[in-house]
Design a protein around this motif. Structure first.
Motif, PDB file in Angstrom:
ATOM      1  N   GLY A  34      96.274 -65.093  44.245  1.00 35.86           N
ATOM      2  CA  GLY A  34      97.151 -66.201  43.878  1.00 35.86           C
ATOM      3  C   GLY A  34      97.718 -66.116  42.471  1.00 35.86           C
ATOM      4  O   GLY A  34      98.483 -66.983  42.057  1.00 35.86           O
ATOM      5  N   THR A  35      97.366 -65.062  41.754  1.00 39.83           N
ATOM      6  CA  THR A  35      97.841 -64.899  40.372  1.00 39.83           C
ATOM      7  C   THR A  35      99.224 -64.243  40.348  1.00 39.83           C
ATOM      8  O   THR A  35      99.498 -63.321  41.119  1.00 39.83           O
ATOM      9  CB  THR A  35      96.855 -64.026  39.568  1.00 39.83           C
ATOM     10  N   ILE A  36     100.069 -64.712  39.459  1.00 39.67           N
ATOM     11  CA  ILE A  36     101.407 -64.141  39.287  1.00 39.67           C
ATOM     12  C   ILE A  36     101.538 -63.695  37.833  1.00 39.67           C
ATOM     13  O   ILE A  36     101.406 -64.503  36.915  1.00 39.67           O
ATOM     14  CB  ILE A  36     102.500 -65.155  39.632  1.00 39.67           C
ATOM     15  N   ILE A  37     101.780 -62.405  37.655  1.00 41.97           N
ATOM     16  CA  ILE A  37     101.845 -61.837  36.310  1.00 41.97           C
ATOM     17  C   ILE A  37     103.208 -61.190  36.079  1.00 41.97           C
ATOM     18  O   ILE A  37     103.645 -60.343  36.861  1.00 41.97           O
ATOM     19  CB  ILE A  37     100.720 -60.806  36.096  1.00 41.97           C
ATOM     20  N   GLY A  38     103.855 -61.606  35.011  1.00 38.45           N
ATOM     21  CA  GLY A  38     105.126 -61.000  34.634  1.00 38.45           C
ATOM     22  C   GLY A  38     104.897 -59.862  33.662  1.00 38.45           C
ATOM     23  O   GLY A  38     104.146 -60.012  32.697  1.00 38.45           O
ATOM     24  N   VAL A  39     105.527 -58.733  33.929  1.00 43.32           N
ATOM     25  CA  VAL A  39     105.333 -57.542  33.097  1.00 43.32           C
ATOM     26  C   VAL A  39     106.686 -56.956  32.716  1.00 43.32           C
ATOM     27  O   VAL A  39     107.587 -56.838  33.550  1.00 43.32           O
ATOM     28  CB  VAL A  39     104.509 -56.466  33.841  1.00 43.32           C
ATOM     29  N   SER A  40     106.813 -56.602  31.453  1.00 42.60           N
ATOM     30  CA  SER A  40     108.020 -55.941  30.986  1.00 42.60           C
ATOM     31  C   SER A  40     107.625 -54.782  30.086  1.00 42.60           C
ATOM     32  O   SER A  40     106.921 -54.978  29.097  1.00 42.60           O
ATOM     33  CB  SER A  40     108.906 -56.933  30.222  1.00 42.60           C
ATOM     34  N   ASP A  68     101.302 -66.959  35.598  1.00 42.96           N
ATOM     35  CA  ASP A  68      99.991 -67.220  34.997  1.00 42.96           C
ATOM     36  C   ASP A  68      99.825 -66.477  33.680  1.00 42.96           C
ATOM     37  O   ASP A  68      99.040 -66.883  32.821  1.00 42.96           O
ATOM     38  CB  ASP A  68      98.876 -66.794  35.964  1.00 42.96           C
ATOM     39  N   CYS A  69     100.558 -65.380  33.547  1.00 43.49           N
ATOM     40  CA  CYS A  69     100.479 -64.571  32.330  1.00 43.49           C
ATOM     41  C   CYS A  69     101.729 -63.698  32.239  1.00 43.49           C
ATOM     42  O   CYS A  69     102.225 -63.210  33.261  1.00 43.49           O
ATOM     43  CB  CYS A  69      99.215 -63.706  32.368  1.00 43.49           C
ATOM     44  N   THR A  70     102.245 -63.544  31.034  1.00 44.65           N
ATOM     45  CA  THR A  70     103.410 -62.680  30.818  1.00 44.65           C
ATOM     46  C   THR A  70     103.055 -61.625  29.777  1.00 44.65           C
ATOM     47  O   THR A  70     102.507 -61.952  28.721  1.00 44.65           O
ATOM     48  CB  THR A  70     104.622 -63.504  30.338  1.00 44.65           C
ATOM     49  N   ILE A  71     103.382 -60.379  30.099  1.00 41.84           N
ATOM     50  CA  ILE A  71     103.009 -59.252  29.246  1.00 41.84           C
ATOM     51  C   ILE A  71     104.247 -58.433  28.895  1.00 41.84           C
ATOM     52  O   ILE A  71     105.064 -58.122  29.777  1.00 41.84           O
ATOM     53  CB  ILE A  71     101.995 -58.321  29.960  1.00 41.84           C
ATOM     54  N   ARG A  72     104.384 -58.080  27.624  1.00 38.50           N
ATOM     55  CA  ARG A  72     105.343 -57.059  27.194  1.00 38.50           C
ATOM     56  C   ARG A  72     104.535 -55.962  26.540  1.00 38.50           C
ATOM     57  O   ARG A  72     103.809 -56.197  25.576  1.00 38.50           O
ATOM     58  CB  ARG A  72     106.383 -57.616  26.217  1.00 38.50           C
ATOM     59  N   GLU A  95     102.385 -53.215  20.091  1.00 43.03           N
ATOM     60  CA  GLU A  95     102.543 -52.532  21.368  1.00 43.03           C
ATOM     61  C   GLU A  95     102.277 -53.451  22.557  1.00 43.03           C
ATOM     62  O   GLU A  95     102.606 -53.121  23.681  1.00 43.03           O
ATOM     63  CB  GLU A  95     101.596 -51.327  21.439  1.00 43.03           C
ATOM     64  N   LEU A  96     101.696 -54.605  22.295  1.00 43.67           N
ATOM     65  CA  LEU A  96     101.382 -55.560  23.358  1.00 43.67           C
ATOM     66  C   LEU A  96     101.693 -56.980  22.895  1.00 43.67           C
ATOM     67  O   LEU A  96     101.303 -57.385  21.807  1.00 43.67           O
ATOM     68  CB  LEU A  96      99.900 -55.452  23.743  1.00 43.67           C
ATOM     69  N   GLU A  97     102.421 -57.718  23.741  1.00 46.01           N
ATOM     70  CA  GLU A  97     102.680 -59.135  23.525  1.00 46.01           C
ATOM     71  C   GLU A  97     102.215 -59.881  24.766  1.00 46.01           C
ATOM     72  O   GLU A  97     102.542 -59.496  25.887  1.00 46.01           O
ATOM     73  CB  GLU A  97     104.177 -59.384  23.282  1.00 46.01           C
ATOM     74  N   VAL A  98     101.449 -60.948  24.566  1.00 46.49           N
ATOM     75  CA  VAL A  98     100.861 -61.668  25.694  1.00 46.49           C
ATOM     76  C   VAL A  98     101.135 -63.158  25.571  1.00 46.49           C
ATOM     77  O   VAL A  98     100.956 -63.746  24.512  1.00 46.49           O
ATOM     78  CB  VAL A  98      99.323 -61.442  25.770  1.00 46.49           C
ATOM     79  N   GLU A  99     101.574 -63.758  26.682  1.00 50.94           N
ATOM     80  CA  GLU A  99     101.676 -65.207  26.797  1.00 50.94           C
ATOM     81  C   GLU A  99     100.780 -65.623  27.957  1.00 50.94           C
ATOM     82  O   GLU A  99     101.077 -65.339  29.105  1.00 50.94           O
ATOM     83  CB  GLU A  99     103.119 -65.636  27.061  1.00 50.94           C
ATOM     84  N   GLY A 100      99.660 -66.265  27.649  1.00 50.37           N
ATOM     85  CA  GLY A 100      98.727 -66.655  28.702  1.00 50.37           C
ATOM     86  C   GLY A 100      97.325 -66.147  28.410  1.00 50.37           C
ATOM     87  O   GLY A 100      97.000 -65.774  27.286  1.00 50.37           O
ATOM     88  N   ASP A 101      96.516 -66.117  29.452  1.00 55.46           N
ATOM     89  CA  ASP A 101      95.109 -65.747  29.342  1.00 55.46           C
ATOM     90  C   ASP A 101      94.965 -64.245  29.124  1.00 55.46           C
ATOM     91  O   ASP A 101      95.364 -63.442  29.960  1.00 55.46           O
ATOM     92  CB  ASP A 101      94.366 -66.176  30.619  1.00 55.46           C
ATOM     93  N   PHE A 108      94.162 -57.331  35.270  1.00 59.64           N
ATOM     94  CA  PHE A 108      95.373 -56.769  35.865  1.00 59.64           C
ATOM     95  C   PHE A 108      95.460 -55.271  35.603  1.00 59.64           C
ATOM     96  O   PHE A 108      95.804 -54.487  36.494  1.00 59.64           O
ATOM     97  CB  PHE A 108      96.598 -57.486  35.296  1.00 59.64           C
ATOM     98  N   ALA A 109      95.128 -54.861  34.374  1.00 57.03           N
ATOM     99  CA  ALA A 109      95.141 -53.438  34.027  1.00 57.03           C
ATOM    100  C   ALA A 109      94.128 -52.667  34.862  1.00 57.03           C
ATOM    101  O   ALA A 109      94.406 -51.555  35.342  1.00 57.03           O
ATOM    102  CB  ALA A 109      94.856 -53.255  32.541  1.00 57.03           C
ATOM    103  N   ASN A 110      92.943 -53.242  35.061  1.00 54.37           N
ATOM    104  CA  ASN A 110      91.925 -52.590  35.891  1.00 54.37           C
ATOM    105  C   ASN A 110      92.401 -52.442  37.329  1.00 54.37           C
ATOM    106  O   ASN A 110      92.154 -51.434  37.985  1.00 54.37           O
ATOM    107  CB  ASN A 110      90.623 -53.402  35.864  1.00 54.37           C
ATOM    108  N   LEU A 111      93.096 -53.465  37.814  1.00 53.98           N
ATOM    109  CA  LEU A 111      93.593 -53.444  39.186  1.00 53.98           C
ATOM    110  C   LEU A 111      94.585 -52.310  39.410  1.00 53.98           C
ATOM    111  O   LEU A 111      94.571 -51.645  40.447  1.00 53.98           O
ATOM    112  CB  LEU A 111      94.262 -54.789  39.503  1.00 53.98           C
ATOM    113  N   LEU A 112      95.431 -52.049  38.416  1.00 53.82           N
ATOM    114  CA  LEU A 112      96.488 -51.047  38.580  1.00 53.82           C
ATOM    115  C   LEU A 112      96.080 -49.633  38.183  1.00 53.82           C
ATOM    116  O   LEU A 112      96.596 -48.658  38.734  1.00 53.82           O
ATOM    117  CB  LEU A 112      97.723 -51.446  37.768  1.00 53.82           C
TER     118      LEU A 112
END
Length: 203
Positions: A34-40, A68-72, A95-101, A108-112
């Motif tokens: 049910g988690t939705i993660i935005g990645v750029s 739920d979380c946005t990552i650049r 190198e990393l920007e995070v909005e959220g938990d 998410f990184a472990n999953l991929l």
């Protein structure tokens, strides 16, 4: 079909097919169900949205709701997202920007990226145990050889840059320069102290 849609399709198909070979993927997806993660990726600046269910991962190029979380993140930093100790350094370096938990980022990184796939076992079902074992053994040896060669080339390039071409200072030269700077700083402090004493005496 646009380039972004093609990228989403290829990514979604590739990840889900790999997850079919990974026995640990089901548990990881359930944790993020049910988690939705935005990645750029910073190199591309194309937003992608990963909709995670216990069945699969859907990759979209548009999403109207709240993530739920946005990552650049930089492409080179993707693998490091698994390491919780590296997250702070990646954020500080930009190198990393995070909005959220932030914990979602690691999950998410472990999953991929942290897929436990027994390639030899899967290959043996197609070509037999003996051929699969030999193929995997020689592939590992080739990979080890490539890593060794890469490190040797990197070392030789560093030596050439510092010793031959003199394009950069060597480690000893840097250490010597730092010592000289420290000595100069100490001598300057002594000189200023003496000068201050002289001025006080005159006054």
């Amino acid at each position: 079909m646009s380039l972004t849609n093609l990228l989403c399709g290829l990514l979604e198909t590739g990840v889900n097919q790999l997850h079919q070979l990974d026995s640990s993927a089901v548990i990881k997806r359930k944790q993020l169900n049910g988690t939705i993660i935005g990645v750029s990726l910073k190199e591309l600046d194309i937003p992608l949205y990963f909709v995670i269910s216990d069945q699969q991962i859907d990759v979209l190029n548009k999403f109207e709701g709240q993530t739920d979380c946005t990552i650049r993140v930089s492409f080179s930093a993707l693998k490091q997202l698994q390491d919780n100790h590296q997250l702070t350094n990646l954020i500080k370096s930009g190198e990393l920007e995070v909005e959220g938990d932030i914990q979602l980022v690691q999950q998410f990184a472990n999953l991929l990226t942290d897929m436990k796939i027994d390639w030899e076992e899967h290959l043996s079902q197609k070509v037999g145990d003996v051929v699969a074992h030999k193929f995997c053994y020689h592939t590992k040896q080739l990979f080890k050889g490539a890593v060794t060669q890469s490190k040797a080339i990197e070392k030789q390039a560093a030596l050439y840059i510092t010793e031959e071409a003199k394009l950069a200072p060597s480690g000893l030269e840097v250490a010597y320069f730092c010592d000289q700077v420290n000595t100069l700083e100490t001598e300057t402090d002594k000189l200023l102290l003496k000068l201050d004493e002289k001025l006080n005496q005159q006054s």
